[in-house]
Design an enzyme around this catalytic site. Structure first.
Site, mmCIF file in Angstrom:
data_model
loop_
_atom_site.group_PDB
_atom_site.id
_atom_site.type_symbol
_atom_site.label_atom_id
_atom_site.label_comp_id
_atom_site.label_asym_id
_atom_site.label_seq_id
_atom_site.Cartn_x
_atom_site.Cartn_y
_atom_site.Cartn_z
ATOM 1 N N ASP A 164 0.822 -1.215 0.000
ATOM 2 C CA ASP A 164 0.000 0.000 0.000
ATOM 3 C C ASP A 164 0.859 1.269 0.000
ATOM 4 O O ASP A 164 2.008 1.255 0.435
ATOM 5 C CB ASP A 164 -0.885 0.046 1.255
ATOM 6 C CG ASP A 164 -2.031 -0.951 1.186
ATOM 7 O OD1 ASP A 164 -2.025 -1.811 0.290
ATOM 8 O OD2 ASP A 164 -2.920 -0.871 2.054
ATOM 9 N N ASP A 165 0.225 2.335 -0.425
ATOM 10 C CA ASP A 165 0.692 3.725 -0.232
ATOM 11 C C ASP A 165 1.775 4.198 -1.189
ATOM 12 O O ASP A 165 2.271 5.311 -1.028
ATOM 13 C CB ASP A 165 1.148 3.990 1.223
ATOM 14 C CG ASP A 165 0.021 3.794 2.225
ATOM 15 O OD1 ASP A 165 -1.123 3.575 1.790
ATOM 16 O OD2 ASP A 165 0.293 3.856 3.441
ATOM 17 N N HIS A 211 3.578 -2.324 3.189
ATOM 18 C CA HIS A 211 3.593 -0.950 2.686
ATOM 19 C C HIS A 211 4.890 -0.669 1.932
ATOM 20 O O HIS A 211 5.926 -1.255 2.251
ATOM 21 C CB HIS A 211 3.414 0.045 3.834
ATOM 22 C CG HIS A 211 2.057 -0.013 4.456
ATOM 23 N ND1 HIS A 211 1.716 -0.988 5.371
ATOM 24 C CD2 HIS A 211 0.950 0.746 4.280
ATOM 25 C CE1 HIS A 211 0.442 -0.808 5.724
ATOM 26 N NE2 HIS A 211 -0.040 0.232 5.082
HETATM 27 ZN ZN ZN Z 1 -2.780 3.214 3.017
#
Ligand code: ZN
Length: 262
Positions: free
Chosen positions: A77-78, A223
């Site tokens: 993610d991100d 992440h």
């Molecule tokens: Zn996130």
């Protein structure tokens, strides 16, 4: 009676260990985690998984089918960012693994366009994680629609593909949010194993958490943004240990048998 005993003996440790039925479970814990955060996290997991178990939320996945063998999906993610996203892509390339990236729309500019394109070109999924990373349960319907559309628009401009899979920032959902996401044609992907790399800045603690809690069909949350150096450091060891246990890694569309793009 004997049969029942065998079933209880088989199920007992699983139920005790995870504290919930494995299909509707989000796992991942660490003794290094602050007790308040652990409490909050478990409360969020219970509140989020209960409506899924009760069939109130549709078009949502926590995990793949555990009976399909030792398959896992790594999700990041991100991203995009100018540093860690490339490092994660280098590691995945080295181990010849395909993964799924839930990216944020707003940073998809300038040099970050290159890394977004790279992820797609190297065979990973580039998926929607909102435009500005807000809590969806705290914004109105119009804003949710804007967040979804603006991000998919950027992804489509860069990759030529319109994503159909969405991960809500912070896993922040409720019935209204789910209805809006579904209306817009997206399937929601949560996770069944939280690496806790967002909370633990220690590669050994992250690795230990993943290795002790992993189950067949897990969607593993990690992440790959600017703040996630520990994830990058932990990733090679996690991959090697899981491979040595016989696990293989699939993209979400391949593991779940669903379409990633329109
Ligand atoms: Zn996130």
């Amino acid at each position: 009676m004997k049969k029942l005993l065998i079933i209880l003996l088989t199920l007992g440790p699983i139920v005790l260990f995870t504290g919930c039925i494995s299909h509707y479970c989000i796992r991942g814990d660490s003794p290094q985690l602050d007790s308040n955060l652990t409490h909050f996290l478990h409360q969020w997991r219970d509140n989020t998984t209960a409506p899924i178990r009760d069939g109130k939320y549709t078009h949502i996945y926590l995990n793949g089918d555990g009976s399909q063998g030792k398959k896992l999906a790594l999700t990041f993610d991100d991203s995009p960012d100018e540093n860690n996203t490339d490092k994660v892509l280098d590691i995945l390339k080295f181990y010849r693994i395909k993964a799924s990236f839930f990216m944020i729309g707003a940073p998809m500019v300038d040099q970050n366009i290159t890394v977004t394109k790279r992820a797609f070109d190297e065979g990973h999924l580039v998926l929607n994680h909102s435009f500005t990373h807000p809590h969806f349960s705290k914004i109105d319907k119009e804003r949710i629609v804007d967040e979804l559309n603006a991000t998919s628009h950027r992804i489509e401009n860069i990759t030529g593909k319109h994503p159909l899979l969405f991960r809500p920032p912070y896993g922040s959902i409720n019935q209204e949010v789910m209805d809006t996401i579904n209306d817009q044609g997206y399937t929601t992907i949560l996770w069944s194993l939280d690496s806790l790399d967002w909370a633990l800045q220690d590669k050994d603690a992250i690795t230990e958490n993943v290795i002790t809690h992993v189950q067949n069909g897990d969607i593993i949350l990690m992440h790959s943004s600017r703040a996630n150096h520990a994830s990058v450091e932990a990733l090679p060891g996690i991959i090697e240990q899981l491979q040595s246990k016989g696990y293989t890694f699939l993209r979400l569309d391949d593991m779940l048998g669903i379409k990633a793009y329109r």
